[in-house]
Design a protein around this motif. Structure first.
Motif, PDB file in Angstrom:
ATOM      1  N   THR A   1      -2.583   0.440  -4.177  1.00 47.62           N
ATOM      2  CA  THR A   1      -1.554  -0.576  -3.977  1.00 47.62           C
ATOM      3  C   THR A   1      -0.658  -0.686  -5.206  1.00 47.62           C
ATOM      4  O   THR A   1      -1.056  -0.345  -6.322  1.00 47.62           O
ATOM      5  CB  THR A   1      -2.171  -1.961  -3.705  1.00 47.62           C
ATOM      6  N   LEU A   2       0.546  -1.167  -4.980  1.00 46.71           N
ATOM      7  CA  LEU A   2       1.494  -1.458  -6.045  1.00 46.71           C
ATOM      8  C   LEU A   2       1.828  -2.937  -5.993  1.00 46.71           C
ATOM      9  O   LEU A   2       1.997  -3.505  -4.912  1.00 46.71           O
ATOM     10  CB  LEU A   2       2.787  -0.652  -5.852  1.00 46.71           C
TER      11      LEU A   2
ATOM     12  N   THR B   1       0.843  -1.196   0.000  1.00 50.58           N
ATOM     13  CA  THR B   1       0.000   0.000   0.000  1.00 50.58           C
ATOM     14  C   THR B   1       0.876   1.242   0.000  1.00 50.58           C
ATOM     15  O   THR B   1       1.945   1.274   0.600  1.00 50.58           O
ATOM     16  CB  THR B   1      -0.925   0.038   1.225  1.00 50.58           C
ATOM     17  N   THR B   2       0.400   2.274  -0.699  1.00 49.64           N
ATOM     18  CA  THR B   2       1.148   3.524  -0.780  1.00 49.64           C
ATOM     19  C   THR B   2       0.710   4.516   0.294  1.00 49.64           C
ATOM     20  O   THR B   2       1.346   5.541   0.464  1.00 49.64           O
ATOM     21  CB  THR B   2       0.955   4.173  -2.158  1.00 49.64           C
ATOM     22  N   GLY B   3      -0.367   4.205   0.992  1.00 50.52           N
ATOM     23  CA  GLY B   3      -0.874   5.110   2.017  1.00 50.52           C
ATOM     24  C   GLY B   3      -2.004   5.986   1.514  1.00 50.52           C
ATOM     25  O   GLY B   3      -2.738   6.573   2.295  1.00 50.52           O
TER      26      GLY B   3
END
Length: 60
Positions: free
Chosen positions: A35-36, A23-25
């Protein structure tokens, strides 16, 4: 039940879990998390590695 033996060895760096979602926050417009997908750099996302080649020692 018997466990099936894989035909190729499992990657020692990722233990077969080749792709992870990080997750990128941040959040999307619908409220879900951004998400990545990250792949293992050692096995390139396959979860398996090729067997190491045996080195032949020459000399005395």
């Amino acid at each position: 039940m018997p466990q099936h033996h894989p035909t190729m060895p499992v990657c020692r760096d990722c233990d077969g879990f080749a792709t992870a979602a990080v997750t990128t926050g941040g959040r999307n417009r619908d409220g879900s998390r951004t998400t990545l997908r990250v792949s293992c750099p050692a096995c390139h996302g396959t979860g398996h590695t090729h067997p190491a080649r045996v080195l032949a020692s020459a000399g005395r």
